[in-house]
Design an enzyme around this catalytic site. Sequence first.
Site, short mmCIF file in Angstrom:
data_model
loop_
_atom_site.label_atom_id
_atom_site.label_comp_id
_atom_site.label_asym_id
_atom_site.label_seq_id
_atom_site.Cartn_x
_atom_site.Cartn_y
_atom_site.Cartn_z
N ASP A 41 48.01 30.36 44.72
CA ASP A 41 48.33 30.54 46.14
C ASP A 41 49.73 30.00 46.41
O ASP A 41 49.99 28.82 46.17
CB ASP A 41 47.28 29.79 46.97
CG ASP A 41 47.62 29.74 48.45
OD1 ASP A 41 48.37 30.64 48.91
OD2 ASP A 41 47.15 28.81 49.13
N ASP A 45 47.58 29.07 52.24
CA ASP A 45 46.45 29.47 53.09
C ASP A 45 45.12 29.40 52.34
O ASP A 45 44.08 29.79 52.87
CB ASP A 45 46.67 30.87 53.68
CG ASP A 45 46.64 31.97 52.63
OD1 ASP A 45 46.55 31.64 51.43
OD2 ASP A 45 46.70 33.15 53.00
N ASP A 49 47.76 34.81 45.92
CA ASP A 49 48.57 35.91 46.44
C ASP A 49 49.61 36.35 45.40
O ASP A 49 49.71 35.77 44.32
CB ASP A 49 49.23 35.50 47.76
CG ASP A 49 49.94 34.15 47.66
OD1 ASP A 49 50.50 33.87 46.59
OD2 ASP A 49 49.87 33.37 48.63
N ASP A 118 43.94 48.29 39.89
CA ASP A 118 42.53 48.67 39.98
C ASP A 118 42.47 49.93 40.83
O ASP A 118 43.14 50.03 41.85
CB ASP A 118 41.74 47.55 40.67
CG ASP A 118 40.40 47.30 40.01
OD1 ASP A 118 39.61 48.26 39.93
OD2 ASP A 118 40.13 46.16 39.59
N ASP A 220 37.35 51.58 38.74
CA ASP A 220 36.11 50.94 39.18
C ASP A 220 34.93 51.92 39.14
O ASP A 220 35.03 53.02 39.70
CB ASP A 220 36.35 50.46 40.62
CG ASP A 220 35.28 49.53 41.13
OD1 ASP A 220 35.16 48.42 40.60
OD2 ASP A 220 34.54 49.92 42.06
N GLU A 270 35.63 51.64 34.11
CA GLU A 270 34.44 50.77 34.16
C GLU A 270 33.23 51.67 34.32
O GLU A 270 33.17 52.49 35.24
CB GLU A 270 34.55 49.81 35.35
CG GLU A 270 33.45 48.76 35.32
CD GLU A 270 33.05 48.25 36.70
OE1 GLU A 270 32.50 47.14 36.76
OE2 GLU A 270 33.24 48.95 37.71
N HIS A 343 35.45 39.23 36.52
CA HIS A 343 35.14 38.69 37.85
C HIS A 343 33.71 39.01 38.29
O HIS A 343 33.30 38.54 39.35
CB HIS A 343 36.13 39.25 38.86
CG HIS A 343 36.01 40.73 39.01
ND1 HIS A 343 36.30 41.62 37.98
CD2 HIS A 343 35.58 41.49 40.03
CE1 HIS A 343 36.05 42.84 38.39
NE2 HIS A 343 35.62 42.82 39.62
N ASP A 344 32.98 39.82 37.52
CA ASP A 344 31.59 40.15 37.88
C ASP A 344 30.58 39.43 37.00
O ASP A 344 29.37 39.56 37.20
CB ASP A 344 31.35 41.66 37.71
CG ASP A 344 32.13 42.49 38.70
OD1 ASP A 344 32.40 42.00 39.82
OD2 ASP A 344 32.46 43.65 38.37
#
Length: 571
Positions: A41, A45, A49, A118, A220, A270, A343-344
């Site tokens: 980051d 915040d 990013d 992605d 995806d 994917e 990430h899954d």
Amino acid sequence: MTDDATPTPAPETAGGAPRLPEPAWWTSAVVYQIWPRSFADSDGDGVGDLGGIRQRLGHLHDLGVDVIWLSPIYRSPQADAGYDISDYDDIDPLFGTLDDFDALLAEVHALGMKLVMDLVVNHTSEEHPWFVESRSSLDSPRRDWYVWRDGGADGSLPTEWRSFFSGPAWALDEATGQYYLHMFATAQPDLNWENAEMRAEVHAMMNRWLDRGVDGFRMDVINFIAKDPASLEPGSPRFVMGERIHEHLQEMHREVFAHRPDRELITVGEMPGVTVDDAVLFTAADRGELDMVFQFEHVGLDSGPDSKFDNRPVELVPLKASLARWQDGLAERGWNSLYLGNHDQPRSVSRFGDDGEHRYEAATLLATVLHLHRGTPYVYQGDEIGMTNAGFTSIDQYRDIESLNWHAERLAAGDDPEALLEALRTRSRDNARTPVPWAGGAGAGFTTGTPWIDVAVGRPELTVEADRASSGRSVFEHYRRLIALRHESPVVALGAFELLAPDDDRLWAFTRTLGDEGLLVLANVSGEPYELDPALHPALRRRLVPQVVVTNAPGSTGLTLGPWEARVVRA
Ligand code: NOJ
């Protein structure tokens, strides 16, 4: 996905001997996945990013990866962490601006790496103008861009399909009285790939990103875009992939990739549920579909019959057999992508290894085994320092829509709250979504503010800074060696694969062979010493010391493998 990627007919050399076709560039490449929310980051915040990624590019360059894949950064209401896109042509303000993106892309290229986006086109956000228009009336020109159906006269849903995020896969649009399909959240309506106008818009959007300079796409749930018409009939219990999937991918290839022979691009689809035979069709170079797919067989081995949250221990014999079957199946035509986490999925060291006493050894063993398979390896952010599962103890710490929906559904059904938390601790996607701990302290060097999700609990000492400084026991250093090895050794990239000792439930062993070069990979997948049987392979009858190419236990060279020891030797 260029003409370079397609093996060309072998030309004759001056001496008349046929030359082998040039392998595609990505056969010796390694991809690093950034999940931007939790990477770094830059503005305090609490959310990662593009500025944060730019600040940390040196880390990836040091690691030696060739390609960076960014999980979605497009404009999105963030119902599913960016996999619900409301504008494919803009960056979400959470992450930055298009100018920030262009600057990042230029810096990635200047460092000799590539950047992959992605591509989420099975569905959009419900806030995408296409859907807003589609739902506006039964005769909207974009009505047919999404999958609309009437319910049954008896009030039944169009089909019995369940959403991946709990509950039915159909939502009623009160205003027009029809149901729309959403395989994921209700806020993620599925696009209708039967509609040619919609497909052309998607191709145009992809072309705009490639013109901007990106180097390919991770697509995806791309096998879901084609729905089998019969499975969309009333009463059908589940989604079935339609045959038009190949047609759609070939069309995409023609419209987007085929006319860019001068570019070195990469495509990875994917594809939950695909078989080896499917994957051959998707990835055979002569069919013009994709370069490689993410298959799910090995990450489904520990799921129960009803749900992934009904978790079983992972057993080595079926795990290595599964990967070996994919090695064999795609050996002649096609190509594998290699991954143990993303990430899954839960963190790979917690799921397949040991995240306690032997964390360093287990993380480096898993990396060694994976990177020595044939295919393109994917490193998920944080795996290069052996990050572990989140260790959350309260439902309030979770953010992921899949986890929260499932938890609410099971709680309402009367399940034991402690058992639900235990299941989330093992399988929630948030396990892999905690901030990358760059350094110690409150924000873990990830943010100067309050992170949007807690830093993984229980291991304050596990940081990038500490890992990279820990001489002789740095997971990062081990990954760096493995990546360099793939770049240097054609046998790692292209060699034939053979699994040894398939029934041994502690030893993961295989060979790779290319011409007269050979490698033997030996890994003790257990916390106890393992005695190698010299009959396993002729190389074990020689002295192993000079032969060692990579190891996570430098002093160990005899026939005993220490706990979670991995060794690659010339054979
Ligand atoms: C697969 C993505 O990897 C996952 O994070 C997402 O929730 C679903 N597809 C829906 O886009």
